[in-house]
Design a protein around this motif. Structure first.
Motif, mmCIF file in Angstrom:
data_model
loop_
_atom_site.group_PDB
_atom_site.id
_atom_site.type_symbol
_atom_site.label_atom_id
_atom_site.label_comp_id
_atom_site.label_asym_id
_atom_site.label_seq_id
_atom_site.Cartn_x
_atom_site.Cartn_y
_atom_site.Cartn_z
ATOM 1 N N LEU A 93 0.848 -1.185 0.000
ATOM 2 C CA LEU A 93 0.000 0.000 0.000
ATOM 3 C C LEU A 93 0.880 1.229 0.000
ATOM 4 C CD1 LEU A 93 -2.598 -0.770 2.823
ATOM 5 C CD2 LEU A 93 -3.002 -0.800 0.368
ATOM 6 N N LYS A 94 0.331 2.328 -0.503
ATOM 7 C CA LYS A 94 0.986 3.601 -0.229
ATOM 8 C C LYS A 94 -0.107 4.568 0.221
ATOM 9 C CE LYS A 94 0.889 4.907 -5.087
ATOM 10 N NZ LYS A 94 1.608 5.016 -6.322
ATOM 11 N N SER A 95 0.312 5.628 0.849
ATOM 12 C CA SER A 95 -0.714 6.505 1.425
ATOM 13 C C SER A 95 -0.356 7.950 1.211
ATOM 14 C CB SER A 95 -0.852 6.228 2.919
ATOM 15 O OG SER A 95 0.292 6.718 3.584
ATOM 16 N N LYS A 96 -1.394 8.776 1.220
ATOM 17 C CA LYS A 96 -1.165 10.225 1.247
ATOM 18 C C LYS A 96 -2.288 10.846 2.077
ATOM 19 C CE LYS A 96 -3.653 11.486 -2.990
ATOM 20 N NZ LYS A 96 -4.340 10.251 -3.378
ATOM 21 N N MET A 97 -2.049 12.038 2.568
ATOM 22 C CA MET A 97 -3.066 12.672 3.385
ATOM 23 C C MET A 97 -4.131 13.283 2.481
ATOM 24 S SD MET A 97 -2.075 11.934 6.329
ATOM 25 C CE MET A 97 -3.077 12.877 7.464
ATOM 26 N N GLY A 98 -5.376 13.024 2.840
ATOM 27 C CA GLY A 98 -6.470 13.573 2.051
ATOM 28 C C GLY A 98 -7.129 14.736 2.769
ATOM 29 N N GLY A 99 -8.390 15.047 2.422
ATOM 30 C CA GLY A 99 -9.069 16.179 3.045
ATOM 31 C C GLY A 99 -9.765 15.774 4.331
ATOM 32 N N GLY A 100 -10.157 16.808 5.117
ATOM 33 C CA GLY A 100 -10.909 16.537 6.339
ATOM 34 C C GLY A 100 -12.376 16.833 6.115
ATOM 35 N N THR A 101 -13.217 16.291 6.976
ATOM 36 C CA THR A 101 -14.642 16.586 6.867
ATOM 37 C C THR A 101 -15.154 17.082 8.201
ATOM 38 O OG1 THR A 101 -15.248 14.359 7.508
ATOM 39 C CG2 THR A 101 -15.027 14.782 5.144
ATOM 40 N N GLN A 102 -16.348 17.639 8.182
ATOM 41 C CA GLN A 102 -17.001 18.113 9.396
ATOM 42 C C GLN A 102 -17.102 16.984 10.413
ATOM 43 O OE1 GLN A 102 -18.259 21.319 9.773
ATOM 44 N NE2 GLN A 102 -18.584 20.739 11.907
ATOM 45 N N GLU A 103 -17.503 15.821 9.885
ATOM 46 C CA GLU A 103 -17.763 14.675 10.743
ATOM 47 C C GLU A 103 -16.504 14.245 11.513
ATOM 48 O OE1 GLU A 103 -20.095 10.450 10.094
ATOM 49 O OE2 GLU A 103 -18.570 11.105 8.683
ATOM 50 N N ARG A 104 -15.339 14.523 10.907
ATOM 51 C CA ARG A 104 -14.073 14.111 11.517
ATOM 52 C C ARG A 104 -13.481 15.230 12.363
ATOM 53 N NH1 ARG A 104 -11.480 10.000 9.209
ATOM 54 N NH2 ARG A 104 -9.439 10.898 9.578
ATOM 55 N N GLY A 105 -14.272 16.255 12.642
ATOM 56 C CA GLY A 105 -13.744 17.372 13.419
ATOM 57 C C GLY A 105 -12.619 18.063 12.677
ATOM 58 N N GLY A 106 -12.640 18.012 11.363
ATOM 59 C CA GLY A 106 -11.652 18.720 10.565
ATOM 60 C C GLY A 106 -10.350 17.959 10.355
ATOM 61 N N ARG A 107 -10.217 16.785 10.995
ATOM 62 C CA ARG A 107 -8.960 16.025 10.844
ATOM 63 C C ARG A 107 -8.875 15.418 9.446
ATOM 64 N NH1 ARG A 107 -10.540 17.820 15.695
ATOM 65 N NH2 ARG A 107 -9.137 17.271 17.383
ATOM 66 N N ARG A 108 -7.690 15.421 8.904
ATOM 67 C CA ARG A 108 -7.517 14.868 7.565
ATOM 68 C C ARG A 108 -7.536 13.346 7.593
ATOM 69 N NH1 ARG A 108 -2.165 17.326 5.517
ATOM 70 N NH2 ARG A 108 -1.669 17.018 7.717
ATOM 71 N N LYS A 109 -7.894 12.757 6.439
ATOM 72 C CA LYS A 109 -7.864 11.294 6.312
ATOM 73 C C LYS A 109 -6.523 10.896 5.728
ATOM 74 C CE LYS A 109 -12.635 11.568 4.732
ATOM 75 N NZ LYS A 109 -13.438 11.680 3.504
ATOM 76 N N ARG A 110 -6.139 9.665 6.014
ATOM 77 C CA ARG A 110 -5.001 9.113 5.275
ATOM 78 C C ARG A 110 -5.575 8.150 4.234
ATOM 79 N NH1 ARG A 110 0.544 8.512 6.030
ATOM 80 N NH2 ARG A 110 0.449 9.531 8.054
ATOM 81 N N ILE A 111 -5.456 8.554 2.999
ATOM 82 C CA ILE A 111 -6.049 7.755 1.919
ATOM 83 C C ILE A 111 -5.020 6.752 1.421
ATOM 84 C CG2 ILE A 111 -7.129 7.819 -0.358
ATOM 85 C CD1 ILE A 111 -8.741 9.351 1.626
ATOM 86 N N TYR A 112 -5.432 5.488 1.389
ATOM 87 C CA TYR A 112 -4.511 4.425 0.933
ATOM 88 C C TYR A 112 -4.837 4.045 -0.508
ATOM 89 C CZ TYR A 112 -2.977 3.933 5.692
ATOM 90 O OH TYR A 112 -2.431 4.172 6.916
ATOM 91 N N THR A 113 -3.795 3.762 -1.258
ATOM 92 C CA THR A 113 -4.013 3.183 -2.585
ATOM 93 C C THR A 113 -3.149 1.945 -2.686
ATOM 94 O OG1 THR A 113 -2.441 4.832 -3.308
ATOM 95 C CG2 THR A 113 -4.718 5.151 -3.993
ATOM 96 N N ILE A 114 -3.625 0.990 -3.438
ATOM 97 C CA ILE A 114 -2.892 -0.269 -3.539
ATOM 98 C C ILE A 114 -1.770 -0.097 -4.554
ATOM 99 C CG2 ILE A 114 -4.387 -1.286 -5.323
ATOM 100 C CD1 ILE A 114 -4.123 -3.916 -3.544
ATOM 101 N N THR A 115 -0.627 -0.648 -4.285
ATOM 102 C CA THR A 115 0.497 -0.562 -5.222
ATOM 103 C C THR A 115 0.430 -1.738 -6.190
ATOM 104 O OG1 THR A 115 1.877 -1.844 -3.763
ATOM 105 C CG2 THR A 115 1.976 0.541 -3.509
ATOM 106 N N ASN A 116 1.263 -1.693 -7.199
ATOM 107 C CA ASN A 116 1.303 -2.811 -8.140
ATOM 108 C C ASN A 116 1.655 -4.114 -7.443
ATOM 109 O OD1 ASN A 116 0.582 -1.216 -10.229
ATOM 110 N ND2 ASN A 116 2.691 -0.734 -10.820
#
Lengths: 881, 110
Positions: B59-82
């Protein structure tokens, strides 16, 4: 509907920083969904639980592995750097280490002293419940606070007050001859630390028994409990149970051996004798005509200690005491219109707070605090040295800091790095300090100087261990914090361009710190010298009698006293013996006060607090007392033995006899036929100069024990003493003991003399540390200003001009300190002088001399450090420009 | 390659990341597992597994956006590698191969 802060804070504590945000976000998201699904209460609980579930190796180890390894690496790097900097500036580092280790050593010793004094008497398990019963006596003219009570009172109280769980009475015995009598070699010593007590003693005071039984050891009237070191001294055997010691002619069986008594208790003894008499000498019973003899209760003679119930309110005791007073005190009290108020003192309070007369050296909290204050300031002085030197050298290190900043060092990292330098230095200093203290305590007479028995025992003294570590840490931080901030705030660009200069505010701050240093040192110096002045004054003041070269030998019984005329004759055959006399008391050893009756226009009037002294033939002449009116006693065994008094001036003044004191009637004891005054002596000081001259009457009298006083001619003292000893042993088989009057008299000032010695020591340390700092700073300034000096010389300045330039500010600071310190030292020394009835005039030239000496020292130091720079050829310093 | 082995839960999480694509972050994955598989999973377990898979390079990851529901905290979005995708495919094929060996008619409810 807000999530709790607590679980998230918990998460923050253990969660790695780089993972924290998303985890927190996920948790909050989950929480919100939980609220909808289960309601708020349960959601909150679930949140906490979910956070706790994150406390698992998969998360925590990510923390440790990535960050901590790095931390260790950095620490090693800081350490390496600190050592390099330390080695590069050997001169400055040595100055710092010397100062800091002296500071820490002073700190450790003061810690020990404070610990010793502040835990006085607190090692007894019952210390909170043990009270000493003292009294406040008021009879006409007498208003005394004393630590003792009548021995009849204890049992009365024990019986009538159920809150008293145990009671014991104690008598401190005078010096006694203790002898071991058995088949082996005989051993005999005079011992000072003997007490006699009730059998209940060990119910109140717990002592560790090495041999013997706590409960039964005092049951027999003729037993004795001794300390470990006495067992060794007399028997060379740790277990002498059942053996016998003869104390004051009474054989006593040893029933217990206890561990040596610690120094910090006011009940010090080596021998505890059993069998305190219930009835006093000369009385057959304490009851007369079915009533207790009231007079007895008015004559205190023993120390009474009570073990009271937990959390007892002392006021209850005072309230209930009035009934006891009515029964036992009232009768005799009313006759003399007297009042007797009991005083209960908690055991641990006695050392510092008791002002009752009890023959105890009182602890002086003010003195302790003063000592702790000076110690604190010495530590501050050492820290100031470090701060001054390292901020002054900031310019030298600017480039280094700049490079570090540019290569990406964080501010925090730089702070840590500079702090680790000071911590390393203080750690090294701590080790040196411990060595220093060990040498001082084990290898020198320091313990005697402060009259304590301090040991450096890190294993059994956690306070010492953690205290010194904590102190080292504090010193490291205190001295390192300011330089650390100062250094890390150096702007990197300026530093690398090489245009960074020490800032003006830094210079100002250094000047302030230096003024503090000078002020503290001058304060301590001034106090030490003023104190020395006063001590010199009291030790050499004319007391009104001649205390020099007087050999004093105790006369221990009437047998010896009866042989005095013969001994006297024999002694006079030696030409080096000028005079021989005897008296019941020796000047300076404490002379009791009495109630007396003296003639007044309204008949005989009662006076309290009059000193009475019983003397033998030729006393006035031998002691150098000046008779200013009337005649001396006639010599001879029967002459002037009754009804004849010599008064001192103060007594004449008190009685209001004016110019006509001779022939006035005086009675020393109630009911005695009045005698008359035959002479008046000039006032003289029988007591230490803490107090003035009290009214006094001298009589020629009988006594059971006293002191022979021999005035020697002053040359060949050892020979004369040997002669006296030789003659003396012809009459007395006991060990020959003597002392010199002036030494004994001045021993009364020993506490002050010792304090002064300790203060002198601290003074030298203060001066030394301040000079260390000055040496460093002036050496540094001189080298830093090399170019400036070169230019000035090129422009025509000569060496004195340069020296003036370099020393001007510092000398001004010294003068400023002198002005600041003057009122403080004046106040402090006056408070101390209040202890004395006789005091020197404060000598202001002394203060001036101290100031001049300080200026001289400072100037010389700067001169020495900057002379090289001042003399340097300007070509050398300028050729690189 | 003995190291290249995925546990059952790891495989599940990896598959979810591949399936959720742009929406693959801790809480979403946990929720999907719960709703689709009716299986209680703990958030922390999902996170730890994600980190492990990232360590292994699937996997690799990058920080994504935050939402109201998360109290503004950003998500760490994972994508699968080859490598992850290859691993997933390999495992699926291996399982299919094994599956073929099982006589289909033997399924009996005991």
């Amino acid at each position: 509907m807000k999530e709790n802060r607590l679980p998230l804070r918990l998460l923050k504590w253990f969660c790695p920083d780089h993972l924290y945000e998303e985890i927190e976000g996920d948790l909050i998201q989950k929480f919100h969904r939980d609220v909808q699904a289960y309601g708020e209460r349960k959601a909150k609980r679930k949140l906490l639980w979910n956070v706790i579930r994150f406390f698992r190796p998969g998360i925590i180890l990510r923390n440790k592995f990535s960050v901590e390894l790095n931390q260790w690496d950095m620490l090693r790097y800081h350490l390496k750097f600190s050592i390099r900097i330390f080695l590069r500036n050997k001169f400055f580092s040595t100055l710092n280490i010397l100062g800091l280790s002296l500071g820490i050593a002073v700190g450790i010793i003061l810690l020990l002293i404070l610990q010793n004094d502040l835990t006085y008497d607190q090692h007894y398990a019952n210390q909170k419940r043990i009270y000493r019963l003292g009294s406040h006596y008021k009879i006409t003219g007498v208003d005394e606070y004393i630590g003792i009570t009548a021995r009849e009172l204890g049992p009365v109280l024990k019986e009538g007050f159920p809150e008293i769980e145990a009671m014991t009475r104690i008598i401190r015995m005078d010096r006694q001859l203790v002898r071991k009598e058995d088949d082996e070699e005989e051993k005999a010593f005079y011992e000072d630390r003997l007490i006699q007590a009730d059998d209940a003693y060990f119910q109140l005071f717990d002592h560790e028994f090495i041999y013997g039984d706590v409960n039964t050891c005092l049951n027999n009237r003729h037993s004795v409990v001794i300390t470990q070191s006495m067992a060794k001294k007399y028997f060379n055997d740790p277990d002498p149970l059942g053996k016998t010691l003869v104390i004051n002619h009474v054989p006593r069986g040893i029933t217990g051996v206890i561990r040596d008594i610690p120094e910090n208790t006011h009940l010090k003894f080596d021998f505890l004798l059993s069998g305190l008499d219930e009835i006093r000498e000369n009385w057959t019973s304490t009851i007369e005509n079915g009533k207790p003899i009231s007079l007895l209760f008015w004559n205190p003679d023993v120390y009474t200690y009570l073990l009271l119930q937990d959390n007892y309110n002392v006021q209850d005791f005072y309230d209930k005491f009035s009934a006891v007073y009515d029964t036992y005190f009232k009768e005799a009290g009313d006759e003399a219109s007297g009042e007797n108020i009991p005083i209960l003192e908690q055991l641990a309070d006695i050392h510092f707070y008791s002002h009752l007369q009890d023959g105890e050296q009182e602890g002086n909290l003010n003195y302790l605090y003063a000592l702790a204050g000076i110690g604190f300031f010495i530590i501050v002085l050492a820290c100031i040295n470090y701060m001054n030197l390292s901020t002054a050298k900031a310019a030298n290190r600017a480039a280094e800091i700049g490079v570090r900043k540019i290569t990406g060092s964080s501010k925090r990292g730089l702070l840590l790095s500079t702090l680790s330098e000071s911590l390393l230095l203080s750690l090294v200093s701590c080790i040196l300090a411990i060595l220093l203290v060990a040498v001082l305590l084990e290898g020198s007479s320091f313990n005697q100087l402060i009259n304590k028995n301090l040991t450096l025992d890190f294993l059994n003294n956690p306070l010492l261990l953690f205290g010194s570590l904590f102190m080292t840490l504090c010193i490291g931080l205190l001295s390192g914090l300011y330089p650390a901030f100062y250094l890390t705030n150096i702007p990197a660009v300026k530093a690398l361009k090489g245009v960074y200069k020490n800032s003006k505010s830094g210079q100002l701050f250094r000047n302030v710190l230096m003024t503090v240093q000078f002020s503290v040192s001058m304060f301590v110096v001034a106090c030490t010298f003023f104190m020395r002045d006063q001590i010199h004054f009291i030790m050499n003041k004319d007391l009104g009698f001649n205390k020099d070269n007087v050999l004093v030998i105790p006369l221990r019984d009437t047998l010896m006293i009866r042989q005095l005329p013969i001994i006297k004759n024999e002694l006079f055959s030696n030409p080096n013996i000028e005079a021989v006399t005897a008296s019941e008391n020796v000047m300076g050893l404490g002379i009791g006060s009495n109630i007396m009756y003296g003639e007044s226009p309204d008949g005989m009037q009662q006076y309290g607090g009059i000193l009475g002294m019983s003397v033998g033939d030729d006393y006035l002449k031998s002691m150098g007392l000046k008779l200013i009116n009337g005649r001396d006693f006639q010599p001879g065994p029967d002459a002037d033995m009754e009804g004849v008094y010599i008064a001192n001036e103060s007594a004449v003044k008190l009685m209001g006899w004016g110019n006509d004191p001779l022939g006035k009637k005086v009675t020393l004891w109630e009911g005695e036929n009045p005698g008359e005054v035959i002479g008046v002596v000039k006032d003289f000081n029988v007591n230490a100069l803490y107090q003035g001259v009290d009214p006094m009457f001298i009589i020629k009298g009988h006594w059971d024990a006293g002191f022979l006083q021999i005035r020697l001619a002053g040359h060949d003292l050892p020979g004369t003493i040997a002669y006296v000893k030789d003659k003396w042993s012809g009459y007395d088989s006991r060990p020959f003991e003597y002392f010199f009057l002036d030494q004994k008299f001045n021993e009364q000032y020993r506490a002050d003399i010792n304090q002064n010695k300790l203060l002198s020591l601290l003074m030298y340390i203060c001066i030394f540390i301040s000079l260390l700092g000055l040496v460093g700073l002036s050496a540094f300034t001189a080298t830093q200003r090399t170019k400036e000096i070169g230019i000035r010389k090129v422009l025509g300045a000569n060496i004195p001009d340069i020296i003036h330039l370099l020393s001007k500010t510092t000398l001004l600071l010294v003068m400023l300190s002198a002005v600041i310190v003057a009122p403080f030292s004046y106040w402090a020394i006056n408070r101390w002088l209040d202890n004395f009835a006789y005091r020197t005039e404060l000598n202001y030239t002394l203060y001036l001399i101290i100031t001049l000496a300080a200026l001289g020292f400072v100037f010389l130091t700067i001169l020495f450090q900057s002379l090289k720079t001042a003399r340097a050829n300007p070509v050398d310093s300028l050729k690189y420009e | 390659m003995a190291k290249d082995y995925l546990g059952e839960f790891e495989e599940l999480v990896l598959t979810m990341v591949a399936a959720l694509q742009e929406d693959a972050y801790g809480a979403a994955i946990a929720e999907e597992i719960e709703t689709r598989l009716k299986r209680e999973v703990n958030l922390s377990a999902v996170h730890v597994t994600l980190y492990r898979l990232e360590d292994k390079g699937y996997l690799k990851s990058k920080m994504g956006g935050g939402t109201q529901e998360r109290g503004g905290r950003r998500k760490r979005i994972y994508t699968i590698t080859n490598a992850g995708l290859a691993m997933l495919k390999a495992m699926k094929e291996a399982r299919l191969d094994l599956w073929k060996l099982v006589p289909q008619l033997k399924i009996v409810s005991v």
